[in-house]
Each structure stands twice: as C-alpha cells, then as structure tokens.
Design an enzyme around this catalytic site. Structure first.
Site, short mmCIF file in Angstrom:
data_model
loop_
_atom_site.label_atom_id
_atom_site.label_comp_id
_atom_site.label_asym_id
_atom_site.label_seq_id
_atom_site.Cartn_x
_atom_site.Cartn_y
_atom_site.Cartn_z
N HIS A 99 0.88 -1.18 0.00
CA HIS A 99 0.00 0.00 0.00
C HIS A 99 0.91 1.22 0.00
CE1 HIS A 99 -3.34 2.63 0.67
NE2 HIS A 99 -3.12 2.83 1.95
N ASP A 125 -7.92 3.46 -2.96
CA ASP A 125 -8.03 2.58 -1.80
C ASP A 125 -8.72 3.29 -0.64
OD1 ASP A 125 -6.86 -0.10 -0.50
OD2 ASP A 125 -6.54 1.52 0.93
N GLU A 133 -12.49 2.29 0.87
CA GLU A 133 -12.65 1.90 2.27
C GLU A 133 -13.57 2.83 3.03
OE1 GLU A 133 -8.80 1.51 4.02
OE2 GLU A 133 -8.35 -0.38 2.99
N GLU A 137 -11.99 -1.11 -6.45
CA GLU A 137 -12.18 -0.53 -5.12
C GLU A 137 -13.64 -0.29 -4.76
OE1 GLU A 137 -9.99 -0.35 -2.98
OE2 GLU A 137 -8.04 -0.19 -3.96
#
Length: 346
Positions: free
Chosen positions: A65, A150, A154, A322
């Site tokens: 990441h 990302d 999330e 995503e």
C-alpha cells in the site's frame, strides 16, 4: 524481533514449521535482494528508516500500500528500487484465495523516483504472480492512484457503508419487532451471501436474484439513497484527493489512535455486535428476499463510489476494483466476527 526469536513464540514456531529462514533485521536484510514491508501504515516511517540503513546497494523495497510514499512523503535511497503489489482485499483473504487455487485482483506500480535500473515493473509482476494475482487480474497502476482509490473505497462502500448499514438495518428490524438473533444473522451473513453474486455477475446478477416487484423496490430505494449520499461521498473524495483525510488520520496516530480506538469500542458495544446467536440455517434465497434494502444499499454505494472516483480522474479498472470487486472479500470478514473482525483486519 530478537525477543520473539529468543522466546520462540507462536509466529516463530509457525515460520520454522513452514521452512522459512528466521533471524533478526540485522542478519537477514543486508543480504536480501527484495525486502517487502507489510507493516501497518502508521509504522512505516520508523520501519523504513531502519530498513534503509540495512538494505544493500541496488536492492528492491516492496510495499503493499502506497500511503507512506504518497501521503507521508517518504524519501527512499536513490539506488533502491521501490515497487508496490497491492491485492485488493485484506491480507487474510489473499491467503484464503491462494489456498483455494485462485487469487485476488491486484494493482502493481513502480515509484518513478526509485527505478534507476528500470527493472521495478518486472519484479512487481513476478511478486504478483507468486501470490496468485494473475489468476484474478493484475492492473498496472501508480502509487498515487492506488492510495487515493483505496482510501475512497474503504471510507465509502467497502467499510464505511457496510458498517453504518449493518447498524441501521439492525436497529430498523428491532424497531419493527423482529427476532434480534435472526436480524443479526440476516445482516451479518447477508452481506457475504449477497455480495457473492457481485463476484460472479456484478450488480446485474445481484438484482436478478430478486423477484420483479422486489427489483423495482430495490432500484427506487437505490436511487433515493444515491441522492441523499451523493454530497457525503463527494466530500470524502475531495478530502482524500486534497490530503486532508490523511492528515487527520496521521494526527490521530501521533495521539496514540485515540479517536480510532474510541470509535472501535463504540462499535463493539452496539446492540448489533452484542446480539444473541441464531442457530438455525437461513436459506440462501431468504437473504435476498428479506434483504431488499441491503441490495439497494450495495447498488447505490457501488455506483456512487465508482462515479466519484471516475470524476476525480481515477481509471475505471481501479475504481471498479475498489468499489465492487473487493466488496465480497470485505463482507467475508463481517461474516466471521461481525464488524469487530472487519475493523481489526482493515
């Protein structure tokens, strides 16, 4: 850590059992061609500081990441090649998918400022192949695109939406006098069951599991939810692109995760998390028939997050990973131990 080796703790025993070479930083890293950093984001700066002192010249540093590079702004020694292999799911699910002979969609990238030998992309390809990513799809991306997409995924559909929707759906069912145990199981396992159809046929297949009248209800609900949540999703995207979201998160790191731990404890004490067990089996189709609102929430959340990412300049493939493709893998964590498990592994 030397202490773990001396005590021969569980992780040491597990590594030895699986024929891994075990030693401390000072012994292993100077001889390594590739060093992969899989520590939590908040630990990266301190870990990287140590690694750079130990890594040999012209070696390669791997991330899963890119937060440390993009949001923190970490500078890596010029002779070190820096790459990223980012499976689009929690680490536990990478292993699960590999063990069943498959893999998860994976983004790979090379940090342009650290590719002096022009070999980063080939190393990233090899790494992604080794964890089975090629079976599901490997997409060449960039550090900044991976981080921004990302975080957006999330904070919206993948974690934020599933968590909030779980609590609200449960409270609604309890208010309507449904059995608390049944309601909790319907929601906890419902996300996993319903999102499994996304994996095989996207939103179309998910909607096809509903009767015609239920499809209409789910569609109308979804459109209403999108109108309500569009400004909130846009604010999330704006804060992520500007760096404001990351700045606030890093402030909390310095404050010993005070906000994060408070929120986790608050969720842990909710009536959904503490609901009694329901021991009877719920038929698969019943999750759809009794989960029309859940289907509508998933449809609206996927579409909104995808649209906001596209409008922000993120490529469609990355936005898809995503917003939709990672959803079943996040839902799996809720099915195991409700929201506590999701919050623990993300």
């Amino acid at each position: 850590k030397k202490n773990s080796i001396l005590k021969k703790n569980h992780s040491w025993m597990n590594a030895i059992k699986n024929n891994f070479q075990v030693d401390d930083y000072e012994s292993l890293i100077p001889n390594a061609d590739l060093v992969i950093n899989l520590t939590p984001d908040k630990e990266h700066h301190n870990v990287i500081k140590i690694l750079q002192q130990l890594m040999k010249k012209n070696s390669c540093l791997g991330y899963s990441h890119g937060f440390n590079i993009v949001e923190f702004g970490e500078k890596i020694r010029e002779d070190i090649t820096v790459i990223m292999v980012a499976p689009k799911c929690p680490g536990t699910e990478v292993r699960e998918e590999y063990n069943r002979g498959f893999g998860v969609p994976t983004l790979i990238a090379v940090h342009d400022a650290n590719d002096i030998h022009k070999q980063g992309l080939e190393i990233a390809k090899a790494w992604s192949f080794s964890i089975g990513g090629h079976r599901a799809g490997v997409l060449e991306s960039s550090f900044i695109a991976e981080v921004k997409s990302d975080l957006m995924g999330e904070q919206t559909i993948l974690c934020g939406m599933l968590q909030t929707a779980s609590l609200l759906c449960y409270e609604k069912l309890i208010t309507d006098k449904h059995n608390p145990a049944y309601a909790a199981k319907l929601i906890q396992n419902g996300w996993e069951t319903i999102t499994e159809s996304l994996k095989h046929g996207g939103i179309t297949l998910m909607m096809d599991r509903l009767s015609n009248s239920s499809k209409i209800r789910a569609y109308n609900l979804s459109e209403n939810i999108k109108k309500i949540l569009a400004p909130l999703f846009q604010k999330h995207m704006d804060d992520i692109i500007s760096g404001e979201f990351s700045a606030e998160m890093m402030k909390d790191w310095k404050n010993h995760d005070q906000k994060l731990l408070f929120w986790r404890q608050k969720i842990k004490n909710t009536s959904f998390e503490t609901a009694p067990m329901y021991n009877k089996k719920i038929p698969e189709q019943e999750y759809y028939d009794h989960g029309i609102l859940m289907v509508a929430i998933l449809k609206s959340g996927i579409e909104l997050s995808f649209e906001k990412m596209i409008n922000a300049g993120i490529i469609a493939e990355s936005a898809y990973y995503e917003s939709l493709h990672e959803l079943p893998l996040i839902a799996n964590t809720i099915a195991r131990k409700k929201l506590y498990e999701m919050n623990k592994v993300i």
